[in-house]
Design a protein around this motif. Structure first.
Motif, short mmCIF file in Angstrom:
data_model
loop_
_atom_site.label_atom_id
_atom_site.label_comp_id
_atom_site.label_asym_id
_atom_site.label_seq_id
_atom_site.Cartn_x
_atom_site.Cartn_y
_atom_site.Cartn_z
N PHE A 130 42.91 3.34 35.56
CA PHE A 130 42.31 1.46 35.25
C PHE A 130 41.85 1.73 34.38
O PHE A 130 41.43 2.24 33.39
N ALA A 131 42.20 0.57 33.41
CA ALA A 131 41.89 -0.13 31.87
C ALA A 131 41.22 -1.55 32.12
O ALA A 131 41.67 -2.56 32.47
N SER A 132 39.74 -1.70 32.13
CA SER A 132 39.36 -2.67 31.74
C SER A 132 39.06 -3.23 30.40
O SER A 132 38.75 -2.57 29.83
N ALA A 133 38.54 -4.91 30.39
CA ALA A 133 37.75 -5.37 29.48
C ALA A 133 36.80 -5.43 28.98
O ALA A 133 36.15 -5.93 28.16
N ASP A 134 36.15 -4.79 30.11
CA ASP A 134 34.05 -3.82 29.06
C ASP A 134 34.58 -3.05 30.26
O ASP A 134 34.42 -2.39 31.07
N GLN A 135 32.75 -2.32 30.31
CA GLN A 135 32.08 -1.50 30.88
C GLN A 135 31.78 -2.52 31.91
O GLN A 135 31.72 -1.19 32.83
N ARG A 136 31.63 -3.09 32.72
CA ARG A 136 30.65 -4.03 33.31
C ARG A 136 31.48 -3.06 34.41
O ARG A 136 31.48 -2.58 35.74
N GLN A 137 32.92 -3.94 34.55
CA GLN A 137 33.86 -3.86 35.21
C GLN A 137 34.64 -1.90 34.95
O GLN A 137 34.59 -1.98 37.15
N MET A 138 34.93 -1.34 34.82
CA MET A 138 34.71 0.11 34.50
C MET A 138 33.77 0.19 35.86
O MET A 138 33.43 1.40 36.34
N ASP A 139 32.99 0.59 35.15
CA ASP A 139 30.69 0.57 36.29
C ASP A 139 31.28 -0.16 37.51
O ASP A 139 30.70 1.67 38.08
N ALA A 140 31.58 -0.62 37.81
CA ALA A 140 31.95 -0.96 39.21
C ALA A 140 32.92 0.25 39.94
O ALA A 140 32.50 0.16 41.23
N VAL A 141 33.60 0.22 39.20
CA VAL A 141 34.78 1.21 39.88
C VAL A 141 34.52 2.83 39.62
O VAL A 141 34.54 3.52 40.95
N VAL A 142 33.61 2.82 38.97
CA VAL A 142 33.14 4.12 38.90
C VAL A 142 31.80 4.25 40.05
O VAL A 142 31.63 5.14 41.39
#
Length: 332
Positions: A130-142
């Motif tokens: 997963f490659a996200s354009a911001d931390q917020r969406q990466m945090d959601a997957v975490v």
């Protein structure tokens, strides 16, 4: 082959029938048996030792050859990459370069808004990276449990620009003109969140002030679900202007990062004009990448990420207009 003896009572108890059974038990390759059974039956009936051995050799070769062929070439390993829409061109190129260095790998991309991809992953969509354009969406997957927070890496940064079609918008301040149709990303979309942060900074700046922020928002006619949708509406003439990433404007023009950076006021990207946002108001988009803990081909997925973070990957990102300095500073 043995049916001949079974159907004829005169032969049912003969040594020929027993020999045939032994042959079929010793060579239990059913698909090849269908092809060679008649030949073996003929060999047995006519008691030709030479021809009999020859038939057995053909039978054995037919069973063994396919297995030898499949063991020589390792199976292809598919890496499924969910990536932000703004990474479309650069990741496509990086994927091609990666598979050249890893011939046994195939890379399949799913490009969309980061929030859309995060929702799909939270619902269990199969993916390797997963490659996200911001931390917020990466945090959601975490938070969904599919990504180990320790595996998340910052790999690039981006900035905002204004793209405009026609003559109604020729400067940043024209975004507040009455009647101007503006499109921006929805709040849940990374580019939309960065846009709102830019407008908040502009509203607090005496040179622009709250009237600028409020005037820009009053002219918004559409909130899009991806940065590419914003750019598309401007290029199609459905809006006068939009706020996108600098790399999207560069991809639309087909220019290099050097030529884009050389223009600090306004430049032309194909059928749209590009206006820079002052650096002190601009927002730096941070791109993060991580492997999925339950993803397919985990070792190959790790190699893809390592390739992206390598000097060759950084070179491709820089050529596409991304900055990798932020990633280097974070790693130090």
């Amino acid at each position: 082959g043995c049916g001949y003896y079974y159907r004829n009572a005169d032969y049912a108890e003969t040594a020929d029938y027993a020999d045939c059974i032994r042959v079929n038990l010793f060579f239990p390759c059913q698909s090849v048996s269908l092809i060679f059974s008649s030949a073996i039956g003929y060999c047995v009936r006519h008691r030709s030792l030479f021809v009999y051995i020859f038939c057995l050799a053909l039978f054995c070769a037919g069973c063994v050859a396919p297995a030898r062929g499949t063991s020589d070439s390792p199976p292809s390993q598919e890496v499924v990459v969910f990536a932000a829409a703004s990474l479309t061109e650069v990741f496509t190129g990086i994927g091609a370069a990666f598979t050249q260095s890893q011939p046994q790998a195939t890379v399949t991309f799913n490009f969309a808004g980061s929030q859309q991809l995060a929702n799909q992953l939270a619902e269990g969509a199969p993916a390797s990276v997963f490659a996200s354009a911001d931390q917020r969406q990466m945090d959601a997957v975490v938070a969904s449990g599919r990504v180990d927070p320790a595996s998340v890496a910052l790999f690039a940064c981006n900035r905002l620009v204004v793209v405009a079609a026609g003559e109604r918008v020729t400067a940043l301040t024209d975004l507040v003109k009455p009647g101007v149709k503006l499109v921006i990303g929805a709040d849940a979309v990374p580019v939309g969140a960065y846009t709102q942060a830019f407008l908040a900074a502009a509203g607090a700046d005496p040179a622009y002030g709250e009237p600028f922020r409020a005037g820009v928002l009053a002219n918004v006619v559409s909130y899009e679900q991806s940065v590419r949708a914003v750019l598309s509406k401007v290029r199609l003439g459905e809006a006068d202007a939009g706020i996108v990433y600098a790399t999207d404007a560069q991809a639309a023009s087909g220019t290099t990062a050097a030529s884009t950076a050389a223009s600090t006021a306004a430049s032309t990207a194909a059928d749209v004009a590009v206006f820079e946002i002052p650096a002190h108001l601009n927002q730096l988009a941070h791109y993060q990448i991580a492997p999925l803990g339950d993803g397919s081909a985990p070792k190959m997925a790790r190699r893809f990420i390592d390739f992206l973070l390598s000097p060759e990957g950084e070179k491709l990102l820089t050529a596409a207009g991304f900055s990798t300095d932020c990633a280097a500073a974070t790693s130090q």
